[in-house]
Design a protein around this motif. Sequence first.
Motif, short mmCIF file in Angstrom:
data_model
loop_
_atom_site.label_atom_id
_atom_site.label_comp_id
_atom_site.label_asym_id
_atom_site.label_seq_id
_atom_site.Cartn_x
_atom_site.Cartn_y
_atom_site.Cartn_z
N ASP A 1 0.83 -1.21 0.00
CA ASP A 1 0.00 0.00 0.00
C ASP A 1 0.86 1.26 0.00
O ASP A 1 0.59 2.21 -0.75
CB ASP A 1 -0.92 0.00 1.22
N VAL A 2 1.90 1.27 0.85
CA VAL A 2 2.77 2.44 0.92
C VAL A 2 3.58 2.60 -0.37
O VAL A 2 3.69 3.70 -0.92
CB VAL A 2 3.72 2.34 2.14
N SER A 3 4.12 1.50 -0.89
CA SER A 3 4.94 1.57 -2.10
C SER A 3 4.14 2.07 -3.30
O SER A 3 4.66 2.80 -4.14
CB SER A 3 5.52 0.18 -2.42
N HIS A 4 2.87 1.68 -3.38
CA HIS A 4 2.05 2.03 -4.54
C HIS A 4 1.21 3.29 -4.32
O HIS A 4 0.43 3.66 -5.21
CB HIS A 4 1.13 0.86 -4.91
N PHE A 5 1.37 3.93 -3.17
CA PHE A 5 0.62 5.16 -2.92
C PHE A 5 1.12 6.27 -3.84
O PHE A 5 2.31 6.55 -3.92
CB PHE A 5 0.77 5.58 -1.46
N HIS A 6 0.19 6.92 -4.55
CA HIS A 6 0.55 7.95 -5.52
C HIS A 6 0.34 9.35 -4.94
O HIS A 6 -0.63 9.60 -4.21
CB HIS A 6 -0.30 7.82 -6.79
N PHE A 7 1.24 10.23 -5.29
CA PHE A 7 1.08 11.65 -4.95
C PHE A 7 1.94 12.47 -5.91
O PHE A 7 2.84 11.96 -6.56
CB PHE A 7 1.48 11.93 -3.49
N GLY A 8 1.64 13.76 -6.00
CA GLY A 8 2.35 14.65 -6.91
C GLY A 8 1.41 15.32 -7.88
O GLY A 8 0.27 14.87 -8.09
N PRO A 9 1.83 16.43 -8.50
CA PRO A 9 0.97 17.18 -9.43
C PRO A 9 0.71 16.41 -10.71
O PRO A 9 1.61 16.23 -11.54
CB PRO A 9 1.77 18.46 -9.69
N ASP A 10 -0.52 15.98 -10.90
CA ASP A 10 -0.88 15.20 -12.09
C ASP A 10 -0.78 16.05 -13.35
O ASP A 10 -0.45 15.55 -14.43
CB ASP A 10 -2.30 14.67 -11.92
N ALA A 11 -1.05 17.36 -13.24
CA ALA A 11 -1.01 18.24 -14.40
C ALA A 11 0.40 18.34 -14.99
O ALA A 11 0.58 18.60 -16.18
CB ALA A 11 -1.50 19.64 -14.02
N ALA B 1 7.32 4.34 -4.57
CA ALA B 1 8.46 3.60 -5.11
C ALA B 1 9.03 4.28 -6.34
O ALA B 1 10.26 4.31 -6.54
CB ALA B 1 8.03 2.17 -5.45
N HIS B 2 8.15 4.87 -7.15
CA HIS B 2 8.59 5.57 -8.36
C HIS B 2 9.34 6.85 -8.01
O HIS B 2 10.37 7.18 -8.61
CB HIS B 2 7.37 5.89 -9.23
N TRP B 3 8.84 7.59 -7.02
CA TRP B 3 9.55 8.78 -6.55
C TRP B 3 10.95 8.42 -6.04
O TRP B 3 11.92 9.14 -6.26
CB TRP B 3 8.76 9.47 -5.44
N ALA B 4 11.03 7.28 -5.33
CA ALA B 4 12.33 6.86 -4.81
C ALA B 4 13.30 6.52 -5.93
O ALA B 4 14.48 6.89 -5.88
CB ALA B 4 12.14 5.65 -3.88
N ALA B 5 12.81 5.82 -6.97
CA ALA B 5 13.68 5.38 -8.06
C ALA B 5 14.08 6.53 -8.97
O ALA B 5 15.24 6.63 -9.39
CB ALA B 5 13.00 4.28 -8.86
N ASP B 6 13.14 7.41 -9.30
CA ASP B 6 13.41 8.49 -10.26
C ASP B 6 13.83 9.80 -9.58
O ASP B 6 14.59 10.58 -10.16
CB ASP B 6 12.18 8.75 -11.13
N GLY B 7 13.29 10.02 -8.37
CA GLY B 7 13.59 11.27 -7.69
C GLY B 7 14.80 11.20 -6.79
O GLY B 7 15.79 11.90 -6.99
N LEU B 8 14.75 10.30 -5.81
CA LEU B 8 15.85 10.23 -4.85
C LEU B 8 17.15 9.76 -5.49
O LEU B 8 18.24 10.23 -5.13
CB LEU B 8 15.47 9.30 -3.69
N LEU B 9 17.06 8.85 -6.46
CA LEU B 9 18.28 8.39 -7.10
C LEU B 9 18.92 9.46 -7.98
O LEU B 9 20.10 9.36 -8.34
CB LEU B 9 18.03 7.12 -7.92
#
Length: 478
Positions: free
Chosen positions: A60-70, A78-86
Motif C-alpha cells: 500500500d505504501v509503495s504504490h501510494f501515488h502523490f504529486g501534481p498530475d497536471a 516507489a517511483h519517486w524513490a527510483a526516479d527522484g531520490l536516485l
Amino acid sequence: MTAPRTSSSRKVFGRLSLPERTFVADALRTETVGGVLLLAAAIAALIWANVPALHDSYKDVSHFHFGPDALGLNLSVAHWAADGLLAVFFFVAGIELKRELVAGDLKDFRAAVLPVVAALCGMAAPALVYTLTSAAGGGSLAGWAVPTATDIAFALAVLAVIGTSLPSALRAFLLTLAVVDDLCAILIIAVFFTDRLDFAALGGAVAGLAVFWLLLRKGVRGWYVYLPLALVVWGLMYNSGVHATIAGVAMGLMLRCHRREGEEHSPGERVEHRVRPLSAGLAVPLFALFSAGVSVSGSALGEVFTQPETLGVVLGLVVGKTLGIFGGTWLTARFTRASLSDDLAWADVFAVATLAGIGFTVSLLIGELAFEGDAAMTDEVKAAVLTGSLVAALLAAVLLKIRNAKYRRLSEAEERDDDHDGVPDIYEEDDPAYHLRMAGIHERKAAEHRRLAELKAAQRHGLAEVPGGAGEDTDGPA
C-alpha cells in the motif's frame, strides 16, 4: 649489460599521494556509513514485505501515488524513490566522476588505464555471462545489464562489518572503478532504456541545463537559485522519456572541481561534501527500502537458481564481475609491463574483484527498467540481485579475512606518525626535516634512558654496599 626497462618498474596499487589518500579516506568514510544504512534499509524492506501482518501495508505504501498530475508527476512512492531520490545519488556520482577526470586518478592516462579497463571488463563479462546463461535456458535477454553494476556503498558496508583493514590503494581502486561503473550504468540507462521521447520536454531540460551551466560560469551562488532550477530540469527530463536520473549526473558534471588560487576547496568539492550525506544517508536507503521488498520464501529462492534470467543475474554478479575485473586488471598489468605492489598479491586483487560483485542500487534500478510491466519477473530479478550480492559478499568476506592480518600490518604502517606532526611517516621519508625531528625524539629518549640507567646503577651499587658497611660499624656479625 642492458639498462632495465623503466616501464617494468611501474607498480600497480602503489601508495597513494597524501592529498588523494585524504580525499579517498573522507569519501569512503561517508560511503561506509551510508552502506550500513543501506544494509539496514534492505533488511527492513525484506522484513516489511515478508511478515504476513505487514505485507499488505508495504504494498500500500509503495504504490501510494502523490504529486501534481497536471505536470505528469503523479507518481507512486516507489517511483519517486527510483526516479527522484536516485537523481541525488547520480548527482553525487557526476561530481565524483568530474573530480576524478580533472584532479583524481582519471586525470593521468597511465593511472586511469587500470581502473577504466577493469571497470569495462567488469561490466562486459557479467553481461556476457547473463546472455549465455539466459539464452541457453531459453530465457529473456532483456536483463543483460542487470548484473553489470557495482554498489560501492554496499561493498564498503561489507568491509565495515567484517572489519578488514583493506589497504588504501585497493580501496581507492574500488572507488575509482565504481565511479567508472556508475558512468557506464548511466549511459546504459540513457541509451537502452529510453523507448519514447518528448522532444519539447527534452528541449526544455537541455535549456534548463544550459541556464544551470551559465549561472555556474557567472559565479552565481545560493542554493535558492540552483535548487528550484534543478527541480524544473528534473521534471522536464522525466517527462521527456529519458530517465530522470540523467539530469542529476548532467548537473554534477557541470560543477567545477579544480581549485583556483586561494581556494581551499573547489565548488564541486564543497557541494559534494554537503550533498553526499543526503545521498548516502537518506536517498539511497529510502530507494532500497521501497525496492528490496521482495518475497523470500524457500520456493522463491529455489526459483532463483532454476530460471534462466535469475540464474544469469546471480552468475553475472558472482562469476562475471569477479573474472571480468580480475582479468581486466591482470591483462592491463601484463601488457603495460607493470608489476604489482610489493606489499600485495594477486589474491588480494581477486578478493576485491569478488567484492565488486555486490550489485544493489543500480542493479535493482536496471532490473525495474528491463522488465517494466512484468511485476512477477521484476520481483524475481530483484531476488536474484539480492542473492547474487549476498553470495559475492560472503565469498569476499572469506577471502579478505584470510589476508586480514597482512592488511592490518599495512594499515598500521600507513597510519604511523611517530613525530606527531599529523602526517603519516611513510609520506615523509624523503624529507630531511622529518629525520631531524625523529633524531631529536630519539636523542631525548636516549637521554632519558641514560638517566634511568645511571639511577638504577646507583641504586644497585648502594644496595650492594649495605652488608659490608653493617659489618664494619658493629662488633657483631653483619
